[in-house]
Scaffold this motif. Structure first.
Motif, short mmCIF file in Angstrom:
data_model
loop_
_atom_site.label_atom_id
_atom_site.label_comp_id
_atom_site.label_asym_id
_atom_site.label_seq_id
_atom_site.Cartn_x
_atom_site.Cartn_y
_atom_site.Cartn_z
N ALA A 210 45.18 13.67 15.22
CA ALA A 210 45.32 12.39 14.48
C ALA A 210 44.55 11.28 15.19
O ALA A 210 43.90 10.45 14.55
CB ALA A 210 46.80 12.02 14.32
N LEU A 211 44.57 11.28 16.53
CA LEU A 211 43.82 10.25 17.26
C LEU A 211 42.30 10.44 17.09
O LEU A 211 41.53 9.49 17.13
CB LEU A 211 44.19 10.25 18.75
CG LEU A 211 45.63 9.85 19.09
CD1 LEU A 211 45.80 9.72 20.60
CD2 LEU A 211 46.03 8.54 18.42
N MET A 212 41.91 11.70 16.89
CA MET A 212 40.46 11.98 16.69
C MET A 212 39.96 11.49 15.34
O MET A 212 38.76 11.30 15.13
CB MET A 212 40.19 13.49 16.80
CG MET A 212 40.39 14.05 18.19
SD MET A 212 40.19 15.86 18.16
CE MET A 212 40.93 16.31 19.73
N MET A 213 40.89 11.30 14.38
CA MET A 213 40.47 10.84 13.05
C MET A 213 39.64 9.55 13.11
O MET A 213 38.83 9.27 12.24
CB MET A 213 41.69 10.56 12.17
CG MET A 213 42.38 11.77 11.63
SD MET A 213 43.85 11.28 10.71
CE MET A 213 43.16 10.55 9.23
N PHE A 214 39.91 8.72 14.14
CA PHE A 214 39.24 7.42 14.21
C PHE A 214 37.78 7.52 14.63
O PHE A 214 37.08 6.52 14.68
CB PHE A 214 40.02 6.48 15.15
CG PHE A 214 41.39 6.16 14.62
CD1 PHE A 214 41.57 5.12 13.73
CD2 PHE A 214 42.49 6.93 14.96
CE1 PHE A 214 42.82 4.84 13.21
CE2 PHE A 214 43.75 6.67 14.44
CZ PHE A 214 43.92 5.62 13.56
N GLY A 215 37.34 8.74 14.95
CA GLY A 215 35.94 8.96 15.26
C GLY A 215 35.65 8.84 16.74
O GLY A 215 36.55 8.59 17.54
N PRO A 216 34.37 9.03 17.13
CA PRO A 216 34.00 9.03 18.54
C PRO A 216 34.30 7.69 19.21
O PRO A 216 34.50 6.68 18.53
CB PRO A 216 32.49 9.30 18.51
CG PRO A 216 32.05 9.03 17.12
CD PRO A 216 33.23 9.23 16.23
N SER A 217 34.31 7.70 20.53
CA SER A 217 34.58 6.45 21.27
C SER A 217 33.51 5.42 20.95
O SER A 217 32.40 5.78 20.53
CB SER A 217 34.58 6.75 22.77
OG SER A 217 33.25 7.05 23.16
N ASP A 218 33.82 4.16 21.20
CA ASP A 218 32.85 3.09 20.89
C ASP A 218 31.54 3.30 21.64
O ASP A 218 30.47 2.96 21.14
CB ASP A 218 33.44 1.72 21.24
CG ASP A 218 34.62 1.38 20.34
OD1 ASP A 218 34.86 2.14 19.37
OD2 ASP A 218 35.30 0.37 20.60
N ALA A 219 31.64 3.88 22.84
CA ALA A 219 30.42 4.06 23.64
C ALA A 219 29.49 5.09 23.02
O ALA A 219 28.29 5.07 23.27
CB ALA A 219 30.80 4.50 25.05
N THR A 220 30.03 5.99 22.18
CA THR A 220 29.17 7.04 21.61
C THR A 220 29.06 6.96 20.09
O THR A 220 28.34 7.75 19.49
CB THR A 220 29.68 8.44 22.01
OG1 THR A 220 31.01 8.58 21.54
CG2 THR A 220 29.64 8.67 23.51
N SER A 221 29.79 6.03 19.45
CA SER A 221 29.73 5.92 17.99
C SER A 221 28.32 5.50 17.56
O SER A 221 27.79 4.51 18.03
CB SER A 221 30.75 4.89 17.51
OG SER A 221 30.51 4.56 16.16
N VAL A 222 27.73 6.29 16.67
CA VAL A 222 26.33 6.06 16.28
C VAL A 222 26.21 4.85 15.35
O VAL A 222 25.27 4.06 15.46
CB VAL A 222 25.79 7.31 15.53
CG1 VAL A 222 24.30 7.19 15.25
CG2 VAL A 222 26.09 8.57 16.30
#
Ligand code: BYC
Length: 328
Positions: A210-222
């Motif tokens: 469920a925590l992964m639903m929010f997508g990659p960390s801000d440092a790696t979000s494309v």
């Protein structure tokens, strides 16, 4: 506001000096909180970003019916069955509003579905995990729909009119879904020790996905930086994930369950919880198509689409007949 934008994460956001006069006017409208409507001028990259996000969102709603659909025949009471059926029907409705919102951007539903069925389009990682027992219906409603609400409430204020308006009803329905999930968990936690253990087991399995639903960390979000400049996203992936943790821990405590995270602790200074490392290898593996149920989900969707061909043909034949009658 755009003049202050800096390059963050992996996307280069457009700087004011790189923008054409049309783009500057477009960005100024967004900064002023004006909604962009389908017939307004928009940069091609804005249109493409929206088609990507809205279609992924629509596919998630449709594939998201599958883990729960399996439990309709096994719900423990008639009332639970009726509630679960209503929830799953709502998800189908959400998919349809979202495909309609995407169609206002000049793509067709058939093409979007073809991308999904070919395995090229993404949908939320969460739906590639199996629903093993009845407690999973509780955990999905509570944690998955709960995360969806946290992600989607801000989307009601996003810059693209049709997407933001679709989200209003979706969020109202998601609130009902989250409550029905929590109600299942509450019933199990107030039941026998075995039932409470089922609830704990479901929480253990669904918490991290469920925590992964929010997508990659801000440092790696494309895409985050550019999407935030365009107000398609109002908050970053990590900010929304943190909200999910802060909101859900007291609910877990109320149920008398244990958070499956030994590193979780309240941070007095931040006024928020610190939590453990997400297994990003697992996340990327699922997104790449190698989760426990990716293949099964896709083949079920393809089969359902093929099985429904006769019905779509009948609708078109009926519409053609009506049109011929009217023309005569
Ligand atoms: N799963 O740069 P990023 C529901 C992809 S429906 C799979 O951060 P973005 C429900 C991402 O697409 C839940 N893929 O991207 C339904 C991108 O790939 P591409 C769905 C993920 O778009 C039924 C790449 O990773 N909700 O709740 O700025 C029953 C880089 O990521 C995931 C929505 O779709 C993931 N978890 O941010 C119950 C909400 N995360 O496109 C419940 C709307 C990331 O470059 N969508 N990726 O190939 C969003 O808010 C954003 O698209 C995301 C990702 C936060 C998901």
């Amino acid at each position: 506001m755009y003049a202050q934008m800096v390059d963050t994460g992996l996307t280069q956001v457009r700087k004011a000096e790189e923008m054409s006069p049309e783009e500057l006017a477009f960005q100024a409208r967004i900064d002023a909180g004006v909604k962009i409507e389908p017939k307004d001028w928009m940069p091609e990259a804005y249109r493409k970003t929206l088609v990507r996000q809205i279609s992924q969102h629509a596919h998630s709603e449709i594939v998201g019916q599958l883990p729960e659909g399996n439990w309709v025949t096994r719900a423990p009471t008639l009332q639970r069955k009726a509630i679960l059926l209503a929830k799953i029907q709502d998800e189908a409705g959400h998919g349809l509003y979202l495909y309609s919102a995407a169609e206002t951007l000049g793509v067709s539903r058939e093409d979007l579905l073809a991308e999904l069925h070919a395995g090229r389009a993404k949908y939320s990682s969460i739906f590639n995990y199996p629903a093993l027992n009845w407690a999973d219906m509780g955990a999905i409603g509570w944690l998955v729909d709960g995360s969806a609400i946290i992600n989607q409430i801000p989307l009601c204020r996003c810059s693209f009119g049709p997407y933001s308006r679709a989200m209003v009803r979706v969020c109202k329905e998601e609130s009902f879904h989250a409550r029905q999930g929590y109600d299942i968990m509450l019933a199990l936690c107030r039941g026998t020790p075995e039932q409470k253990q089922m609830a704990q087991d479901a929480l253990n399995r669904w918490w991290w996905p469920a925590l992964m639903m929010f997508g990659p960390s801000d440092a790696t979000s494309v895409h985050s930086a550019q999407s935030m400049q365009w107000r398609i996203k109002l908050f970053s992936n990590d900010e929304l994930r943190q909200r999910m943790v802060d909101q859900t821990i007291p609910q877990i405590e109320y149920l008398g369950l244990t958070v499956p995270d030994p590193d979780l602790k309240w941070n007095e200074e931040r006024g928020r919880y610190d939590f453990g490392q997400i297994d990003w290898d697992e996340f990327h593996n699922v997104v790449r198509g190698n989760g426990p149920c990716n293949r099964e989900r896709l083949s079920t969707r393809r089969q359902a689409y093929e099985d429904g061909a006769w019905f779509r043909d009948a609708l078109v034949a009926h519409a053609d007949k009506q049109a011929t009658r009217k023309a005569a």
